[in-house]
Write a protein that holds these residues in place. Sequence first.
Motif, PDB file in Angstrom:
ATOM      1  N   GLN A 218       0.897  -0.825   0.060  1.00  0.00           N
ATOM      2  CA  GLN A 218      -0.195  -0.043  -0.202  1.00  0.00           C
ATOM      3  C   GLN A 218       0.901   1.331  -0.046  1.00  0.00           C
ATOM      4  OE1 GLN A 218      -2.581   0.382   3.844  1.00  0.00           O
ATOM      5  NE2 GLN A 218      -3.761   1.847   2.522  1.00  0.00           N
TER       6      GLN A 218
ATOM      7  N   VAL B  90       2.570   1.700  -3.254  1.00  0.00           N
ATOM      8  CA  VAL B  90       1.036   2.102  -4.124  1.00  0.00           C
ATOM      9  C   VAL B  90       0.662   3.629  -4.069  1.00  0.00           C
ATOM     10  CG1 VAL B  90      -0.945   2.022  -5.375  1.00  0.00           C
ATOM     11  CG2 VAL B  90      -0.180  -0.229  -4.601  1.00  0.00           C
TER      12      VAL B  90
ATOM     13  N   THR C 137       1.987  -4.616 -13.615  1.00  0.00           N
ATOM     14  CA  THR C 137       0.490  -4.066 -12.887  1.00  0.00           C
ATOM     15  C   THR C 137       0.683  -2.431 -13.410  1.00  0.00           C
ATOM     16  OG1 THR C 137      -0.646  -6.271 -13.480  1.00  0.00           O
ATOM     17  CG2 THR C 137      -2.123  -4.706 -12.324  1.00  0.00           C
TER      18      THR C 137
ATOM     19  N   PRO D 127      -0.590   0.460 -11.221  1.00  0.00           N
ATOM     20  CA  PRO D 127      -0.481   0.388  -9.781  1.00  0.00           C
ATOM     21  C   PRO D 127      -2.409   1.160  -9.044  1.00  0.00           C
ATOM     22  CG  PRO D 127       1.183   1.594  -9.568  1.00  0.00           C
ATOM     23  CD  PRO D 127       0.406   1.207 -10.985  1.00  0.00           C
ATOM     24  N   ASN D 128      -2.394  -0.018  -7.941  1.00  0.00           N
ATOM     25  CA  ASN D 128      -3.963   0.193  -7.733  1.00  0.00           C
ATOM     26  C   ASN D 128      -4.574   0.373  -6.303  1.00  0.00           C
ATOM     27  OD1 ASN D 128      -6.685  -0.257  -7.340  1.00  0.00           O
ATOM     28  ND2 ASN D 128      -7.389  -1.012  -9.330  1.00  0.00           N
TER      29      ASN D 128
ATOM     30  N   GLU E  99      -7.080   1.570  -4.536  1.00  0.00           N
ATOM     31  CA  GLU E  99      -8.287   0.566  -3.648  1.00  0.00           C
ATOM     32  C   GLU E  99      -7.720  -0.718  -3.525  1.00  0.00           C
ATOM     33  OE1 GLU E  99     -12.566   0.472  -5.002  1.00  0.00           O
ATOM     34  OE2 GLU E  99     -11.639   1.837  -6.219  1.00  0.00           O
ATOM     35  N   GLN E 100      -7.034  -1.076  -4.507  1.00  0.00           N
ATOM     36  CA  GLN E 100      -7.693  -2.138  -4.038  1.00  0.00           C
ATOM     37  C   GLN E 100      -6.238  -2.884  -3.202  1.00  0.00           C
ATOM     38  OE1 GLN E 100      -6.160  -4.698  -7.933  1.00  0.00           O
ATOM     39  NE2 GLN E 100      -5.808  -6.755  -6.217  1.00  0.00           N
TER      40      GLN E 100
END
Length: 415
Positions: free
Chosen positions: A119, A122, A195, A197-198, A200-201
Motif C-alpha cells: 500500500q 502504491v 500491472t 498501481p491500484n 483502492e485494491q
Amino acid sequence: MANDRPTSGTRNIIIWTAAVLVVALVSYMAHVATRTVLQVRAFTVVRGPIRSSVSTNGKVQPVNNYEAHAPYPGLVKSLLVHEGDVVPAGKLLLTMDSVDAQTRLAQARATLAGALANQRSVESGGVPEDRYTFNGQVEQAQADERAAQQSLTTLQQLAAKGAASPSEVLQAQNRLASDHANLQVLQQRQTARKTPPNAEQARAEVVEAQAAVNGALDALNKSSVRAPFAGTVYSVPASQTEYVQQGDKLLQEADLTHMEVLAYFDEPDIGKLSIGQPVRVTWTGKPDEVWHGHIKRLPATVVTYTTRNVGELICSLDDPHDGLLPDTNVDVTVTTREVQDALYVPREALHTEQGLTYVYKVVHGALKRAAVQVGNLNLTQVQIVTGVAAGDVVALNTLGGQPLVDKVAVAVQQQ
C-alpha cells in the motif's frame, strides 16, 4: 222405629271405613310431606381472602450465564474444573491446544506486513526497483524458506526422540510460516510489477489482512477459557484430550444465586398480567418446596411454543433458590387479583338466568332466591359484593339431583 236404627254390624262397618280413610289420609300427607322437602348441601357465607390466578409451565434460567465454545477445531489440552465447582472471576477453566492458532496468527501478521508495504508503495506512485535486486530478494526468501523447513524437520525428529522441546518446534513452525508468507508476498509483487498501481485494491488488501489478524488473535485468546464472573460451573460437555469442532460447546458457568423463570402464558391470559404481580413457582423434583417471585418483564410478542400460541415473560425469584438448576422445568402460578376481606361462596352456589345472577338462601327451612352482585372469582370461589351477608346459608345442590326451586322446603343435610 226400631227398625230405623243401625244395627251393631252396620256401626262396625262405618267405624272400620272411617279408620281406613284416616290411615290413608295420614299416609298420603306423610308421602306428600316427604316428597316436597328437598335434601340439600349448603354453605355458610364467610369472609376471607380470595385470589384469581393463571398457571402455566416455565423453565429456570440464570440471570448471568456464560457458555464457552470452541474457537477453532482442535484438542482440549487441559480441563481444570468439574461440574458443580464454584469458581472466582478470572479463574482458568479450560485450555485448547494453540499451536495451530499461533501459526495462523503468524501467517496473518506476515500477510498484513506485506499488504501495508504494498500500500505504501502504491500510494507513493511506485518506487523503481532494479530487477536484479528484486530477483535477489526473491531468491533470498526462497533460501530462507528452505532453511526454515529443514530446521523444522530436524527439530520434529529430535522432538520425537525427546531431544527437543515443543516450544522449540513451535518457534520453528512460526519461523517457517513467516518465511513462507514473505516469499508469497515477494512473488506476488514480482508477478504484478508490470500491472498499473491500484490504490483502492491495495487498501482493500490491507483491510482484509487486518481482519484476518484480528480473527486469528481472537481465536488464540479464546483458546484459554477463564471465568468471566464468580459463579458455578454447571455443565461440562467437553473432556480433556477430546477433539472438538469449531463452535462445539465446551462448558457453561452461571451465577446460581440469581435465577429467573422464563414462563409460557397462553395468548388469552396475557392481558391479565402486569409487571410486579406475585409469582408462585413449584417443581415436581421437590414437591414440598415453593419459591416466590414477581413478574419482571412482559411478553413483547406471541410465539409458537409446541402446539400453543404463547407469550414469554420473565419472572424474578425473590426467595433463596438452592436446588433450582438451570433448565429445570417448573410450574408457574401468577396471582392476577386478590381481595383480602371478601364475602365469598363456592362457585357452584352461583346461578345465572337471562343475565341475572343469584343464589338460593336457606331461610326458615325454605329456599329464597336472592339476586347478587359478584366481584373477584377463581376456579372454586366467587366474591359476593351485594345480596348476602356473613352467616347466611346458601344452597349448593340437592342430594337427589333435583333442581333448586324458589320457596321449596328444604332440609340441610351437609354443610
